[in-house]
Write a protein that holds these residues in place. Sequence first.
Motif, PDB file in Angstrom:
ATOM      1  N   VAL A  20       0.949  -1.268   0.005  1.00 34.79           N
ATOM      2  CA  VAL A  20       0.002  -0.120   0.098  1.00 34.79           C
ATOM      3  C   VAL A  20       0.775   1.126   0.052  1.00 34.79           C
ATOM      4  O   VAL A  20       0.143   2.254  -0.327  1.00 34.79           O
ATOM      5  N   SER A  21       2.056   1.098   0.156  1.00 28.57           N
ATOM      6  CA  SER A  21       3.056   2.254   0.366  1.00 28.57           C
ATOM      7  C   SER A  21       4.442   1.519  -0.005  1.00 28.57           C
ATOM      8  O   SER A  21       4.586   0.434   0.447  1.00 28.57           O
ATOM      9  N   ILE A  22       5.310   2.355  -0.080  1.00 27.64           N
ATOM     10  CA  ILE A  22       6.850   1.652  -0.341  1.00 27.64           C
ATOM     11  C   ILE A  22       7.269   1.080   0.805  1.00 27.64           C
ATOM     12  O   ILE A  22       8.165   0.035   0.582  1.00 27.64           O
ATOM     13  N   ASP A  23       7.071   1.522   1.939  1.00 29.48           N
ATOM     14  CA  ASP A  23       7.203   0.673   3.159  1.00 29.48           C
ATOM     15  C   ASP A  23       6.299   0.287   3.991  1.00 29.48           C
ATOM     16  O   ASP A  23       6.355   0.269   5.366  1.00 29.48           O
ATOM     17  N   ILE A  24       5.083  -0.054   3.505  1.00 27.02           N
ATOM     18  CA  ILE A  24       3.592  -0.428   4.268  1.00 27.02           C
ATOM     19  C   ILE A  24       3.288  -1.901   3.447  1.00 27.02           C
ATOM     20  O   ILE A  24       2.825  -1.548   2.513  1.00 27.02           O
ATOM     21  N   TYR A  25       3.214  -2.820   4.051  1.00 23.91           N
ATOM     22  CA  TYR A  25       2.882  -4.124   3.278  1.00 23.91           C
ATOM     23  C   TYR A  25       1.831  -4.752   4.029  1.00 23.91           C
ATOM     24  O   TYR A  25       2.127  -5.144   5.405  1.00 23.91           O
ATOM     25  N   ILE A  44       6.208  -2.798   8.286  1.00 20.75           N
ATOM     26  CA  ILE A  44       6.731  -1.399   8.031  1.00 20.75           C
ATOM     27  C   ILE A  44       8.179  -1.313   7.970  1.00 20.75           C
ATOM     28  O   ILE A  44       8.961  -2.009   8.677  1.00 20.75           O
ATOM     29  N   GLY A  45       8.594  -1.008   6.555  1.00 20.08           N
ATOM     30  CA  GLY A  45      10.027  -0.913   6.348  1.00 20.08           C
ATOM     31  C   GLY A  45      10.010  -1.017   4.935  1.00 20.08           C
ATOM     32  O   GLY A  45       9.432  -1.923   4.117  1.00 20.08           O
ATOM     33  N   ASN A  46      11.140  -0.382   4.397  1.00 18.82           N
ATOM     34  CA  ASN A  46      11.328  -0.213   2.823  1.00 18.82           C
ATOM     35  C   ASN A  46      12.267  -1.613   2.441  1.00 18.82           C
ATOM     36  O   ASN A  46      13.206  -1.503   2.980  1.00 18.82           O
ATOM     37  N   PRO A  47      11.633  -2.340   1.698  1.00 14.49           N
ATOM     38  CA  PRO A  47      12.589  -3.679   1.287  1.00 14.49           C
ATOM     39  C   PRO A  47      13.744  -3.158   0.426  1.00 14.49           C
ATOM     40  O   PRO A  47      14.697  -4.027   0.424  1.00 14.49           O
ATOM     41  N   THR A  48      13.649  -1.925  -0.178  1.00 12.88           N
ATOM     42  CA  THR A  48      14.578  -1.520  -0.927  1.00 12.88           C
ATOM     43  C   THR A  48      15.894  -0.747  -0.349  1.00 12.88           C
ATOM     44  O   THR A  48      16.920  -0.682  -0.804  1.00 12.88           O
ATOM     45  N   SER A  49      15.812  -0.569   0.791  1.00 11.85           N
ATOM     46  CA  SER A  49      16.791   0.286   1.584  1.00 11.85           C
ATOM     47  C   SER A  49      17.844  -0.603   1.903  1.00 11.85           C
ATOM     48  O   SER A  49      17.959  -2.092   2.081  1.00 11.85           O
ATOM     49  N   LYS A  50      19.260  -0.051   2.204  1.00 12.20           N
ATOM     50  CA  LYS A  50      20.251  -1.075   2.341  1.00 12.20           C
ATOM     51  C   LYS A  50      20.076  -1.604   3.637  1.00 12.20           C
ATOM     52  O   LYS A  50      20.380  -2.859   3.996  1.00 12.20           O
ATOM     53  N   ALA A  51      19.672  -0.794   4.750  1.00 13.80           N
ATOM     54  CA  ALA A  51      19.540  -1.454   5.867  1.00 13.80           C
ATOM     55  C   ALA A  51      18.316  -2.330   6.348  1.00 13.80           C
ATOM     56  O   ALA A  51      18.609  -3.443   7.043  1.00 13.80           O
ATOM     57  N   LYS A  52      17.274  -2.326   5.514  1.00 15.04           N
ATOM     58  CA  LYS A  52      16.127  -3.329   5.564  1.00 15.04           C
ATOM     59  C   LYS A  52      15.593  -3.661   7.031  1.00 15.04           C
ATOM     60  O   LYS A  52      15.467  -4.755   7.691  1.00 15.04           O
ATOM     61  N   THR A  53      15.724  -2.099   7.801  1.00 12.97           N
ATOM     62  CA  THR A  53      15.064  -2.587   9.139  1.00 12.97           C
ATOM     63  C   THR A  53      13.577  -2.577   9.004  1.00 12.97           C
ATOM     64  O   THR A  53      13.077  -1.631   8.098  1.00 12.97           O
ATOM     65  N   ASP A  63       2.344  11.297   5.100  1.00 10.42           N
ATOM     66  CA  ASP A  63       1.570  10.932   4.248  1.00 10.42           C
ATOM     67  C   ASP A  63       0.096  10.624   4.701  1.00 10.42           C
ATOM     68  O   ASP A  63      -0.504  10.033   3.969  1.00 10.42           O
ATOM     69  N   ARG A  64      -0.485  10.814   5.878  1.00 10.06           N
ATOM     70  CA  ARG A  64      -1.296  10.636   6.551  1.00 10.06           C
ATOM     71  C   ARG A  64      -1.715   9.193   6.601  1.00 10.06           C
ATOM     72  O   ARG A  64      -2.932   8.871   6.054  1.00 10.06           O
ATOM     73  N   SER A  65      -0.789   8.449   6.704  1.00  9.57           N
ATOM     74  CA  SER A  65      -1.056   6.834   6.826  1.00  9.57           C
ATOM     75  C   SER A  65      -1.437   6.340   8.194  1.00  9.57           C
ATOM     76  O   SER A  65      -0.991   6.597   8.960  1.00  9.57           O
ATOM     77  N   LEU A  66      -2.393   5.494   7.919  1.00 16.95           N
ATOM     78  CA  LEU A  66      -3.113   5.197   9.546  1.00 16.95           C
ATOM     79  C   LEU A  66      -3.192   3.644   9.405  1.00 16.95           C
ATOM     80  O   LEU A  66      -3.736   2.760   8.407  1.00 16.95           O
ATOM     81  N   ILE A  67      -2.867   2.908  10.445  1.00 16.73           N
ATOM     82  CA  ILE A  67      -3.107   1.478  10.594  1.00 16.73           C
ATOM     83  C   ILE A  67      -3.737   1.581  11.905  1.00 16.73           C
ATOM     84  O   ILE A  67      -3.290   1.700  12.989  1.00 16.73           O
ATOM     85  N   ALA A  68      -5.100   1.196  11.776  1.00 13.93           N
ATOM     86  CA  ALA A  68      -6.227   1.379  12.638  1.00 13.93           C
ATOM     87  C   ALA A  68      -6.428   0.370  13.568  1.00 13.93           C
ATOM     88  O   ALA A  68      -7.238   0.511  14.568  1.00 13.93           O
TER      89      ALA A  68
END
Length: 279
Positions: free
Chosen positions: A23-28, A40-49, A186-191
């Motif tokens: 749903v976002s680059i870092d929300i799956y 929650i976390g960007n899988p394309t980042s080097k850290a992959k935290t 980005d006004r993302s909500l996990i409700a």
Amino acid sequence: MDSTYEHTYIPLTSVSSGEGKEVSIDIYCYCIQFVNICLIGNPTSKAKTWYLVDAGMPQSANEIIRLAEDHYGPLTKPEGIILTHGHFDHVGALTELLEHWDVPVYAHELEIPYLTGKANYPQGDSTVNGGLISELSPLFPNHGINIASHVKPLPQGGAIPGLPEWQWVHTPGHTPGHISLFREKDRSLIAGDAFVTVKQESLYRVILQTQEISGPPKYFTTDWEAAEQSVKKLNELKPSLAVTGHGTPMRGDELTLQLGSLADHFEQMAVPKEGRYVH
């Protein structure tokens, strides 16, 4: 008191089970039977935290581990697990995941008794109107679990350790310590279950994942005045994206319209006409 759901299985699923949505680059968002978890976390980042939000259904630990490794790489583990609340369908795999990952778990302080073996949730209320799942709800597990060695109360003020862009929002009603997560940029909500995007009481709608904003699942909600205030609080945040504990993600004008309507007409749209906790 039982401390695990290792031998529990709920024979109920939906057409969305096993499906994931970026749903976002870092929300799956990923559906397990009829409940959602989030990574929650960007899988394309080097850290992959990354962080896991909620822990799915009983007997789903291996599925969650495979999902995480497909998303972030082999032998990955989250920096932590954040719980919106502790009902069985949100902590079902938690004990087994902690045996595999050994990471901290964060929850609201009012939810801690249900996560440290000190309290059980009220039994599901079959007297609320709404559908077959409500009628079956007394059969659902309601016992607490004991993860005292891992669980930590969320800091006061809304900060989330390791996630500086996110804040937690206390949204009680469904449970005393229920929280939602919000990101302002980005006004993302996990409700969680503060509100959901499917009529969770109806077996037919759950199976087909018919999308419509609804109040918190009626059969497990014990404080309707608090639940109403929580929905109003989330509506005031004006989210542009909402991932809920049940149902498919919703965004944009449809989210704004339906969440606003629920906030304005909560008693008519969400509160059951009868039930153990209505009055």
